[in-house]
Structures are given as C-alpha cells and as structure tokens.
Scaffold this motif. Structure first.
Motif, short mmCIF file in Angstrom:
data_model
loop_
_atom_site.label_atom_id
_atom_site.label_comp_id
_atom_site.label_asym_id
_atom_site.label_seq_id
_atom_site.Cartn_x
_atom_site.Cartn_y
_atom_site.Cartn_z
N ALA A 112 -0.56 -26.53 -21.25
CA ALA A 112 -1.63 -25.89 -22.00
C ALA A 112 -1.09 -24.74 -22.85
CB ALA A 112 -2.71 -25.38 -21.05
N SER A 116 -1.18 -24.75 -27.02
CA SER A 116 -1.87 -23.67 -27.74
C SER A 116 -0.90 -22.89 -28.63
CB SER A 116 -2.54 -22.74 -26.74
OG SER A 116 -3.17 -21.66 -27.41
N GLN A 164 -3.12 -15.33 -26.41
CA GLN A 164 -4.17 -16.32 -26.43
C GLN A 164 -3.71 -17.63 -25.80
OE1 GLN A 164 -7.28 -15.83 -27.13
NE2 GLN A 164 -7.01 -13.73 -27.86
N SER A 165 -2.44 -17.96 -26.00
CA SER A 165 -1.90 -19.19 -25.41
C SER A 165 -1.83 -19.06 -23.89
CB SER A 165 -0.51 -19.47 -25.98
OG SER A 165 -0.57 -19.70 -27.37
N SER A 168 -5.26 -19.43 -22.53
CA SER A 168 -5.66 -20.84 -22.57
C SER A 168 -5.11 -21.59 -21.36
CB SER A 168 -5.15 -21.48 -23.86
OG SER A 168 -5.44 -22.87 -23.88
N ARG A 171 -6.89 -20.46 -18.16
CA ARG A 171 -8.24 -21.02 -18.03
C ARG A 171 -8.20 -22.47 -17.56
NH1 ARG A 171 -10.74 -18.25 -23.53
NH2 ARG A 171 -11.45 -16.32 -22.50
N TRP A 172 -7.20 -23.22 -18.01
CA TRP A 172 -7.05 -24.60 -17.54
C TRP A 172 -6.80 -24.62 -16.03
CZ3 TRP A 172 -7.71 -29.50 -19.06
CH2 TRP A 172 -7.97 -29.73 -20.42
#
Length: 202
Positions: A112, A116, A164-165, A168, A171-172
């Motif tokens: 992920a 991202s 942000q990556s 991401s 969150r996964w």
C-alpha cells in the motif's frame, strides 16, 4: 485473577461457565474492531489524545473482554487429563498467529505504501535524480531521508507524499485488522453454542 463486587470475587472462568463464552467472544472482538477502525480515521498531525487514545481504549477494552473467555473455552473443550497439552497448543497457535500477522501485515503495509508513493511521485515536476533518491529508500517507509539538494518547497512536497503514503498503508492494515476482528466475532456467533439452561442437559 477475578472481578470483585463488594465482598464477592468472581473469576472470569466462572462467568463463562455461568453465562457462556459466546457473548464475550462476540462483543469483545466487535469492540476491538471498532478500535482498529478508529486508528484508520486520523491523518497527518493532530493530537495523540484526541485522535489515537480513544482507539487505544476501545481496542484494549475489547481485548480484555475476549482473552479470558477464549482461554477458558479452549480449556473447557478437552478432558482434564489433556489440559496441559491443550494449553500448550493454545499458546503455540497464539504465538504462530502473531508471527503470521506481523509478516502478512508487513507485506500489506509495503504494498500500500509503495503504490501510494508511486502515484504521488508521478505527479511531481521534480528532477528525476531527486525522486530516485526517495524511491530507492522506499523500504524505510516514513523514515525516508529527503534529498539534501532539494529546495524547501520540494522537501515539503516530498515529506507530504511520504506521510500520506504511510497513512495509506497504515489504514489498510487497520482496516484488515478490523475485518479479521469482525470475522472472529461472527465465527463465535455461529460456532459457539449457548450455555444450557437450568434443567437442560449440556
């Protein structure tokens, strides 16, 4: 260890024997799933106490409801003569599951994060050598060192892309954890029978 109410102390296994393990093993993982989902909400920045601490409390509360009934259910499922073997198998499965979770979630996090990061770097108008210095460090995740020769504006953009990556990927992982917790609650609901009522045979 038991729960004290006035002068009466009730051990967790006594509660399970009286009311059954089905309820705690449905309610506990469901609360834990809400806690995991809470971790997926915050973004970059913000206060730990307002963004993460409530999720920590929910996750901890859900796990505290689940652990004792789970162990008691395992031990009650076998004869006393093989209780030691059952305890050993239970502990071995628990440790193995933890190792598998770390390995699998690590893979999910990396996939992920990389997806991202690639997506965000493609939209940047920056010298290829600067972007390459970031890409080759992708295994460091949020600890990627920014190129020294990048301008202040470029460093801000790169830092934002990296952060942000990482969010991401995080969150996964939290979403997958919440799904697995809900799956365990559903399994308990479907597979664990209700305790026999007074006058009924087990």
């Amino acid at each position: 260890m038991g729960y004290t109410c006035g002068a009466i102390t009730i051990a967790p296994y006594e509660l399970v024997d009286r009311y059954g393990a089905r309820g705690p093993l449905v309610i506990g993982p469901t609360i834990a799933a809400i806690g995991f989902a809470g971790f997926a909400v915050p973004g970059v920045g913000g206060s730990y106490w307002t963004q993460y601490f409530p999720a920590v409390l929910l996750l901890g509360f859900g796990m505290s409801i689940s652990v004792a009934p789970l162990t008691t259910t395992v031990m009650n499922a076998v004869d006393q003569g093989v209780g030691g073997a059952a305890s050993g198998v239970n502990n071995a499965v628990s440790r193995t599951a933890a190792l598998l979770a770390i390995a699998i979630f690590g893979i999910v996090m990396n996939l992920a994060f990389n997806a991202s990061l690639d997506r965000q770097l493609k939209g940047m108008t920056m010298a290829p050598d600067k972007l390459h210095k970031v890409v080759v460090q992708r295994a460091k995740l949020a600890a990627i060192a920014l190129p020294a020769e990048a301008s202040e504006q470029e460093r801000v953009a790169l830092k934002s892309a990296i952060d942000q990556s990482y969010i991401s990927g995080f969150r996964w992982v939290m979403g997958l954890s919440a799904s697995l917790a809900l799956g365990s609650a559903l399994s308990a609901w479907l597979l664990i029978g209700r305790p026999p009522q007074d006058g009924q045979q087990a």
